[in-house]
Write an enzyme that holds these catalytic residues in place. Structure first.
Site: not given
Ligand code: GDP
Length: 428
Positions: A13, A15, A41, A414
């Protein structure tokens, strides 16, 4: 540009999806090489907000070919449902832009049942599984008790093979767990409803990748979860059942000769963890609730509130090391903007001794975090697009992490949108 892997450095999770969605612009092919539909994701782009579970995150780029490699847990039921959801958003999915390895093993319906039955049996000792059948699936794969996607092209042999496995599986379902047995009719229907739908996408992806590599196409390997969930290098037994590390990408993708020149380790600016197991830097109470809300930390697959904590330097340094990360993408820095002071877990104390090296999993339950505080920046940074415009406190925080883990931070995210990114690379 050369081949690249985008991998998680922490507990998942981090990002990764948003980083793959951003970087696929420079690649021809995106390959998922391990894991299944047990994680999510989240990607936000012109099609809206979508949580992908099994589909590679390159699916939104029209000219990118997406591959589910032999290392994934191919769950036809989840995959077909997910494909329909994505197609409903007007995203095109055809056998030209999605290819499923004929050597991927199929996650069968009883794997999900067994996951659920075993977690129920374990009661308060449960692993915190997402109950998607991943652990029973991988156990069966290594016991050679599942079928390969390519067997769908040999229906007679497939039937015999499946019925043999079903007989064995029913002994476990009924004998060990007292559950209902499977029948040939149930299996026939399941194959008709899901496997037949994904059949047109199944092919020899190993050959496809070999040819693509020879003609100089650029490949991006996309991982699920993170270093600390890796079956061999993570917090066993609270790991997933596959290898989440970049070193597995060549094997699980179908291109064992692949050389990965660039490994982008994705690190979140604070820590989160879903499910059970040791989480040394965990925060509780109001402080935790504020961070959880600020970061919207609820599981993409299960909606479960994620456990949260400050960035854990000990775990992150180890996570970057096992990934052999060549660069780091630091995500969700904007989430920390509300804090006066930002906590950082710098070391652990185990049996009265301060340690910097991530310990053996059993010792984690005894580890206590050492926390230091850094000055916060207390302003909205979500519109910042270049390093120089970041407040000095935010720059200090990033530089501190970079120095502590010993790997350059080249991307700072960000915001969740594709363009909410600061790129710290020469020439960008
Ligand atoms: P993954 O499984 O590694 O792809 O991660 P997830 O999707 O579970 O979690 C990442 C969450 O954080 C998602 O809801 C993204 O839209 C959000 N996200 C990713 N990068 C950023 C960021 O830089 N800032 C904010 N506020 N949200 C982000």
């Amino acid at each position: 540009m050369s081949n690249c892997a985008i991998v998680g450095v922490n507990w998942g999770d981090e990002g990764k999806g948003r980083m793959v969605d951003l970087l696929t612009e420079d690649y021809d092919i995106v390959v998922r090489f391990q894991g299944g539909g047990n994680a999510g994701h989240t990607v936000i782009n012109q099609y809206g907000k979508m949580a992908l579970h099994l589909l590679p995150s390159g699916i939104f780029r029209l000219d990118v070919i997406n591959i589910l490699g032999n290392g994934v847990a191919l769950d036809p039921e989840n995959l077909w449902t997910e494909m329909q959801d994505v197609m409903d958003k007007k995203v095109k999915i055809t056998p030209e832009n999605l290819k499923i390895s004929d050597r991927a093993s199929i996650l069968l319906p009883w794997h999900r049942d067994l996951d659920e039955l075993e977690e129920k049996r374990l009661a308060d000792k449960k692993y915190g599984s997402t109950k998607q059948g991943i652990a029973p699936f991988y156990s069966d794969k290594y016991q050679k008790k599942t079928v390969l996607a390519g067997e769908l092209f040999y229906p007679d042999e497939l039937k015999t093979h499946l019925l043999e496995i079903m007989e064995w599986k029913n002994m476990m379902l009924t004998g060990v767990y007292g559950a209902e047995p499977y029948t040939e009719e149930i299996l026939d229907k399941w194959f008709h409803d899901y496997c037949e739908k994904i059949k047109p996408f199944i092919c020899d992806t190993g050959l496809f990748l070999k040819n693509a590599q020879e003609s100089g196409e650029k490949i991006l390997f996309e991982a699920q979860l993170g270093s600390l969930r890796d079956l061999d290098y993570g917090i066993y037994p609270y790991t997933t059942s596959s290898n989440t590390t970049a070193a597995y990408a060549p094997i699980g993708s179908g291109l064992p000769s692949a050389k990965i020149d660039d490994i982008i380790g994705v690190v979140k600016a604070y820590s989160t963890c879903v499910g059970e197991g040791p989480f040394v830097c965990e925060m509780f109470g109001e402080e935790a609730e504020k961070l959880r809300k600020a970061g919207a930390e609820y599981g993409a697959k299960t909606g479960r509130p994620r456990r949260v904590g400050p960035i854990d330097i000990v775990a992150t340094r180890y996570g970057a090391e096992v990934q052999d990360a060549t660069e780091i993408a630091l995500t969700k820095l904007d989430v920390l903007s509300y804090m006066d002071e930002i906590p950082v877990c710098t070391d652990y104390v185990v049996d009265g001794e301060k340690i910097q090296r991530f310990p053996f999993p059993t010792a984690l339950s005894k580890a206590k975090p050492v926390i230091k505080y850094m000055k916060g920046w207390k302003q909205d940074i979500s519109k910042v697009r270049c390093w120089e415009d970041l407040p000095a406190e935010a720059q200090n925080y990033v530089e501190y992490i970079e120095k502590s883990i010993g790997c350059p931070i080249t991307y700072i995210s960000v915001g969740p949108e594709r363009d909410s990114i600061i790129i710290r690379k020469k020439g960008k």
